[in-house]
Design a protein around this motif. Structure first.
Motif, PDB file in Angstrom:
ATOM      1  N   HIS A  54      -9.969   0.390  -2.796  1.00 36.42           N
ATOM      2  CA  HIS A  54     -10.011  -0.074  -1.396  1.00 36.42           C
ATOM      3  C   HIS A  54     -10.890   0.878  -0.595  1.00 36.42           C
ATOM      4  CE1 HIS A  54      -6.696  -3.020  -1.802  1.00 36.42           C
ATOM      5  NE2 HIS A  54      -6.178  -2.136  -2.649  1.00 36.42           N
ATOM      6  N   ASP A  55     -11.452   0.362   0.476  1.00 32.20           N
ATOM      7  CA  ASP A  55     -12.156   1.201   1.437  1.00 32.20           C
ATOM      8  C   ASP A  55     -11.122   2.066   2.154  1.00 32.20           C
ATOM      9  OD1 ASP A  55     -13.523   2.342   3.546  1.00 32.20           O
ATOM     10  OD2 ASP A  55     -14.634   0.524   4.050  1.00 32.20           O
ATOM     11  N   PRO A  56     -11.263   3.392   2.129  1.00 30.06           N
ATOM     12  CA  PRO A  56     -10.237   4.242   2.734  1.00 30.06           C
ATOM     13  C   PRO A  56     -10.105   4.075   4.244  1.00 30.06           C
ATOM     14  CG  PRO A  56     -12.173   5.527   2.174  1.00 30.06           C
ATOM     15  CD  PRO A  56     -12.375   4.173   1.561  1.00 30.06           C
ATOM     16  N   ASN A  57     -11.129   3.515   4.871  1.00 32.00           N
ATOM     17  CA  ASN A  57     -11.086   3.349   6.325  1.00 32.00           C
ATOM     18  C   ASN A  57     -10.863   1.907   6.752  1.00 32.00           C
ATOM     19  OD1 ASN A  57     -11.608   6.126   6.824  1.00 32.00           O
ATOM     20  ND2 ASN A  57     -13.791   5.783   6.463  1.00 32.00           N
ATOM     21  N   ALA A  58     -10.724   1.010   5.776  1.00 33.19           N
ATOM     22  CA  ALA A  58     -10.512  -0.403   6.108  1.00 33.19           C
ATOM     23  C   ALA A  58      -9.083  -0.635   6.583  1.00 33.19           C
ATOM     24  CB  ALA A  58     -10.814  -1.273   4.892  1.00 33.19           C
ATOM     25  N   THR A  59      -8.946  -1.238   7.741  1.00 31.76           N
ATOM     26  CA  THR A  59      -7.611  -1.507   8.305  1.00 31.76           C
ATOM     27  C   THR A  59      -7.187  -2.939   8.024  1.00 31.76           C
ATOM     28  OG1 THR A  59      -8.558  -2.137  10.443  1.00 31.76           O
ATOM     29  CG2 THR A  59      -7.975   0.184  10.131  1.00 31.76           C
ATOM     30  N   ASP A  60      -5.895  -3.119   7.895  1.00 28.81           N
ATOM     31  CA  ASP A  60      -5.309  -4.444   7.679  1.00 28.81           C
ATOM     32  C   ASP A  60      -4.018  -4.506   8.495  1.00 28.81           C
ATOM     33  OD1 ASP A  60      -4.400  -6.879   6.876  1.00 28.81           O
ATOM     34  OD2 ASP A  60      -4.213  -6.363   4.740  1.00 28.81           O
ATOM     35  N   LEU A  61      -4.133  -4.960   9.723  1.00 29.32           N
ATOM     36  CA  LEU A  61      -2.996  -4.939  10.645  1.00 29.32           C
ATOM     37  C   LEU A  61      -1.884  -5.895  10.246  1.00 29.32           C
ATOM     38  CD1 LEU A  61      -4.889  -4.686  14.068  1.00 29.32           C
ATOM     39  CD2 LEU A  61      -3.967  -2.863  12.641  1.00 29.32           C
ATOM     40  N   GLN A  62      -2.143  -6.763   9.299  1.00 28.17           N
ATOM     41  CA  GLN A  62      -1.089  -7.655   8.821  1.00 28.17           C
ATOM     42  C   GLN A  62      -0.260  -7.015   7.708  1.00 28.17           C
ATOM     43  OE1 GLN A  62      -3.063 -11.307   7.695  1.00 28.17           O
ATOM     44  NE2 GLN A  62      -3.222 -12.020   9.825  1.00 28.17           N
ATOM     45  N   ASN A  63      -0.701  -5.857   7.222  1.00 27.87           N
ATOM     46  CA  ASN A  63       0.027  -5.170   6.146  1.00 27.87           C
ATOM     47  C   ASN A  63       0.217  -3.693   6.484  1.00 27.87           C
ATOM     48  OD1 ASN A  63       0.284  -7.196   3.771  1.00 27.87           O
ATOM     49  ND2 ASN A  63      -1.864  -7.396   4.405  1.00 27.87           N
TER      50      ASN A  63
END
Length: 290
Positions: A54-63
């Motif tokens: 995964h991208d360490p800076n990628a956000t996923d506000l649903q998880n």
């Protein structure tokens, strides 16, 4: 005749020490274990793009704040970022800064210690007075204060550690040089008309650098802990770059509900420190003259 006889034992000790390292390093449990641990941590950091997933800076506000799963091995943080990936990429940052932060003080302190110990007089007096001033302040407090003044970031961390860290290496090397420069091989080199630079860096330095190398292993541990501390205080590596200290600080608000946010990033800090300490202990045994 007498001079040749006096020099012979010095050469024998030097050869036995080098040969002993090659023959005994794999039979020294602490050294082998330390190399295995640190080597594994470095390999994981280097392979972060492959192993992270995964991208360490990628956000996923649903998880956000999810527990470990097949998709996120160690779960996600308060912004939905993958913890496993951030730990791996944080290792790349902290290990790189930790090792480089030792290199500059090591080179400067070793050079100044050699010169002060060999020449003595005003050079030695001036260096030791400067050393006394620096050691009068606690190491961590002085570094944190300097980074606070200079500003956060890796460049200022390098500057602060270099301005303070060279002192320990200078004291170690100076003490060793003061002893070694009275040995027969140094007196013989002077009598042969060798230049001071050749005597210092070609004859003295190989015989006095052992203790500095051993100390560097423990110094790396201290620097990594310092980097993590600065990150925890917001003075170290700045977001969004992954950093173990920042991760521990970000998770402290969720200790009662998501303890793994702070615990998981702290585990590699402990493991890396253990590995480097074992390497230092092993080197102390292997490089000790017989």
């Amino acid at each position: 005749m007498t001079s040749a006889t006096a020099e012979a034992p010095v050469e024998i000790v030097d050869v036995r020490r080098r040969g002993g390292f090659r023959d005994r390093w794999y039979r020294t449990p602490s050294f082998v274990a330390g190399i295995a641990i640190v080597g594994t941590m470095v390999a994981l950091a280097l392979l972060a793009p492959v192993l992270g997933g995964h991208d360490p800076n990628a956000t996923d506000l649903q998880n956000i704040l999810k527990g470990p799963s097949s998709k996120h091995w160690l779960g996600t943080d308060q912004l939905g970022r993958d913890i496993w990936s951030r730990i791996l990429y944080g290792g790349r940052t902290d290990l790189r800064v930790g090792f480089l932060a030792v290199l500059f003080p090591f080179l400067i302190g070793t050079t100044l210690g050699c010169l002060a110990g060999y020449y003595g007089r005003w050079a030695d007096t001036g260096l030791m007075r400067l050393v006394d001033i620096v050691v009068a302040f606690p190491f961590y407090v002085l570094i944190i204060a300097m980074v606070f003044v200079l500003g956060p970031g890796t460049r200022n961390i390098y500057i602060a550690i270099t301005l303070v860290g060279w002192v320990s290496y200078a004291r170690i090397i100076r003490g060793e040089v003061l002893v070694q420069k009275r040995q027969e091989y140094v007196l013989a080199a002077r009598a042969a008309g060798f230049r001071d630079g050749r005597i210092i860096f070609r004859h003295l330095l190989p015989n006095v650098i052992t203790q500095a190398v051993v100390f560097a292993m423990s110094d790396i541990v201290l620097d990594i802990l310092l980097i993590v501390t600065l990150g925890y205080l917001g003075l170290g590596v700045q977001p969004p770059t992954p950093d173990w200290g920042n991760m521990i600080a970000d998770g402290q608000d969720f200790l009662t509900t998501r303890w793994q946010l702070s615990t998981f990033p702290a585990i590699p800090v402990v493991i890396t420190g253990l590995g480097l300490s074992l390497i230092g202990d092993g080197l102390a045994d292997l490089l000790r003259p017989e």
